[in-house]
Design an enzyme around this catalytic site. Structure first.
Site, PDB file in Angstrom:
ATOM      1  N   SER A  32       0.694  -1.121  -0.074  1.00 22.37           N
ATOM      2  CA  SER A  32      -0.010  -0.055   0.034  1.00 22.37           C
ATOM      3  C   SER A  32       0.986   1.338  -0.110  1.00 22.37           C
ATOM      4  O   SER A  32       1.688   1.374  -0.992  1.00 22.37           O
ATOM      5  CB  SER A  32      -0.926  -0.107   1.193  1.00 22.37           C
ATOM      6  OG  SER A  32      -2.000   0.899   0.886  1.00 22.37           O
ATOM      7  N   ASP A  87      -7.923  -3.023  -7.372  1.00 19.23           N
ATOM      8  CA  ASP A  87      -7.621  -2.576  -6.128  1.00 19.23           C
ATOM      9  C   ASP A  87      -8.606  -1.909  -5.004  1.00 19.23           C
ATOM     10  O   ASP A  87      -9.151  -0.698  -6.002  1.00 19.23           O
ATOM     11  CB  ASP A  87      -6.222  -1.778  -6.108  1.00 19.23           C
ATOM     12  CG  ASP A  87      -5.646  -1.660  -4.752  1.00 19.23           C
ATOM     13  OD1 ASP A  87      -4.716  -2.293  -4.329  1.00 19.23           O
ATOM     14  OD2 ASP A  87      -6.010  -0.594  -4.066  1.00 19.23           O
ATOM     15  N   HIS A 113      -6.616  -6.021  -1.490  1.00 17.60           N
ATOM     16  CA  HIS A 113      -5.676  -4.851  -1.490  1.00 17.60           C
ATOM     17  C   HIS A 113      -4.780  -5.493  -0.533  1.00 17.60           C
ATOM     18  O   HIS A 113      -4.992  -5.879   0.528  1.00 17.60           O
ATOM     19  CB  HIS A 113      -6.204  -3.800  -0.834  1.00 17.60           C
ATOM     20  CG  HIS A 113      -5.417  -2.375  -0.445  1.00 17.60           C
ATOM     21  ND1 HIS A 113      -4.673  -1.828  -1.431  1.00 17.60           N
ATOM     22  CD2 HIS A 113      -4.880  -2.000   0.615  1.00 17.60           C
ATOM     23  CE1 HIS A 113      -3.786  -0.858  -1.054  1.00 17.60           C
ATOM     24  NE2 HIS A 113      -4.004  -1.036   0.224  1.00 17.60           N
TER      25      HIS A 113
END
Length: 484
Positions: free
Chosen positions: A215, A322, A371
């Site tokens: 991330s 995502d 994610h």
């Protein structure tokens, strides 16, 4: 090799027993923590082989009922002037692996804040991402940070380092906390200080350093991998092969589905948030990218723009759908059937991501709605075109080693060995059309959903899609049921 392993295991068993000391007193012999060996050259059924060795070691070791301490332990930075947002000391968690010359440094993710208002709100609701005051003393590694070969077949015996995210600046900032500035933003400096501290405990003799992150940490890898390589070279350790692994940090600066005011982190368009943040954080970006986008350095936070400017090799891992990208694009999957416009937007997002990654030589991009993956315990289960992510990373490693043996530039990626693919991207057009995607759960009930249930839940029209594809609807349903 098996004979050598048996000798090492038996040696560990003897070392762990009680021995007679002087005066007839019973003493405990010093017990080695582990015998980290590098089996990266072993081919074939590596997982089965290592599982058998581990079972044998545990059966012979007299304290096998006790769990060997494999957790990473907290260390604060030697340079105490480099801090988290609130001025508390920054640091890292580490588990050394004696004898290994491979180092894995992982950057945690967790969004960002870009103004006093958004940072005050973040401090109230997500303080652990801005302060070290309540960090635990140890952390257990999972996925690529796991010490278990059956969960982490290629990096289980590396020196493992987890760097907590407490700078809220996508690992880019360089400004201290002052009377005029309520928060410090020192993400890029934290990484530099971690490297300096690790040099004193073994990184100086490393062969490979993999800078990984998920991330915001994945974007942090893209922003810092060249800086790390340059720092090591400046400190006299240019022989260390520095590489990057960016997971779920390849964001797009595309147009939102529905434009909103930039008042909070979640609803603010990525371009607006980064343009504000880069000034607030006093961000540092890769030098080549800075020259390419001089005056508009915010472009360097987007993977498809910064990646071509990097000198260090980087493996990109990115879900084609995502969840974080959808969130900032104002697509919220809250249990309501999607309108056709939203459904088309989601499909176009997957196409846009594919287009931005077509020239990335080493990548893994499943058509899933999710994610982050590399620190998930299920990271071995997801496949693209029959290849798992750990296998693709091993192929990438071998390809880089082959390049070095051929005296090529270390950042180039030659054709991988046969049956060892590097460029893996799904071609199917909708979320979760890959049958190995992580389990989907209904956000309201928490119940697992099949692919058909999920697509129907989103408003997927089987009849219409079959017509568009020139297929019989029943055949399309069958394919969806089988995940093909």
């Amino acid at each position: 090799m098996i004979r050598i392993l048996l000798v090492l295991v038996l040696f560990g068993s003897v070392q762990g027993r009680r021995v007679r000391g002087q005066g007839g007193q019973t003493q405990r012999a010093e017990t080695p923590e582990s015998f980290p060996l590098d089996f990266t050259a072993v081919e074939g059924n590596m997982d089965s082989f290592m599982t058998q060795v581990k079972s044998l070691a545990q059966s012979l070791y007299p304290c096998s009922s006790q769990r060997l301490d494999q957790d990473m332990k907290l260390q604060f930075l030697v340079n105490s002037s480099v801090t988290c947002n609130d001025g508390t000391p920054a640091g890292y968690y580490i588990k050394e692996s004696r004898g290994s010359r491979r180092w894995l440094i992982f950057l945690e993710g967790g969004w960002y804040c870009f103004s006093k208002h958004t940072c005050d709100s973040r401090y109230e609701t997500m303080r652990r991402l801005m302060s070290s005051s309540k960090w635990p003393m140890t952390r257990t590694g999972t996925g690529i940070l796991s010490p278990q070969p059956e969960e982490n077949p290629h990096w289980w015996n590396a020196n493992r380092v987890f760097v907590p995210y407490c700078s809220s600046d996508v690992w880019s900032g360089s400004t201290t906390k002052t009377d005029q500035n309520d928060y410090a933003f020192m993400g890029s400096l934290i990484i530099q200080e971690v490297i300096k501290d690790l040099l004193a405990i073994g990184l100086d003799s490393a062969k490979v350093l993999l800078l990984a992150g998920s991330s915001a940490g994945g974007t942090g890898v893209l922003l810092n991998v060249d800086h790390v390589a340059e720092l090591l070279k400046d400190l006299g350790h240019g022989s260390v092969q520095v590489r990057g692994l960016a997971d779920s940090g390849w964001f797009l600066d595309n147009k939102q589905y529905r434009n909103t005011d930039c008042i909070d982190t979640v609803n603010c368009a990525p371009t607006d948030a980064i343009q504000r943040g880069i000034r607030y954080w006093a961000s540092v970006v890769p030098e080549h990218c800075r020259r390419v986008f001089e005056g508009e350095e915010w472009n360097c936070f987007f993977g498809y723009k910064v990646h071509p400017t990097l000198k260090s090799p980087v493996f990109v891992v990115q879900w084609l759908f995502d969840e974080a990208q959808l969130t900032v694009d104002n697509i919220h999957l809250t249990g309501q059937t999607l309108q056709e416009g939203k459904w088309r937007y989601i499909q176009n997002l997957g196409n846009e991501l594919r287009n931005t990654m077509k020239n990335v030589p080493a990548m893994f991009a499943p058509a899933c709605l999710s994610h982050e993956i590399i620190t998930r315990s299920y990271w071995m289960d997801v496949h693209v075109k029959g290849t798992s992510l750990p296998r693709a990373l091993q192929c990438w490693d071998r390809s880089l080693q082959n390049s070095l043996r051929n005296h090529s530039n270390s950042s180039s990626v030659r054709a991988p060995p046969r049956g060892c693919p590097l460029h893996l991207i799904d071609s199917c057009p909708w979320p979760h059309c890959n049958p190995t995607c992580p389990t989907i759960r209904d956000q309201l009930t928490g119940q697992e959903m099949s692919v058909i249930q999920f697509l129907t839940h989103l408003g997927f029209d089987v009849q219409r899609m079959a017509q568009q594809q020139g297929m019989d609807p029943n055949k399309l349903l069958s394919m969806l049921s089988n995940g093909t």
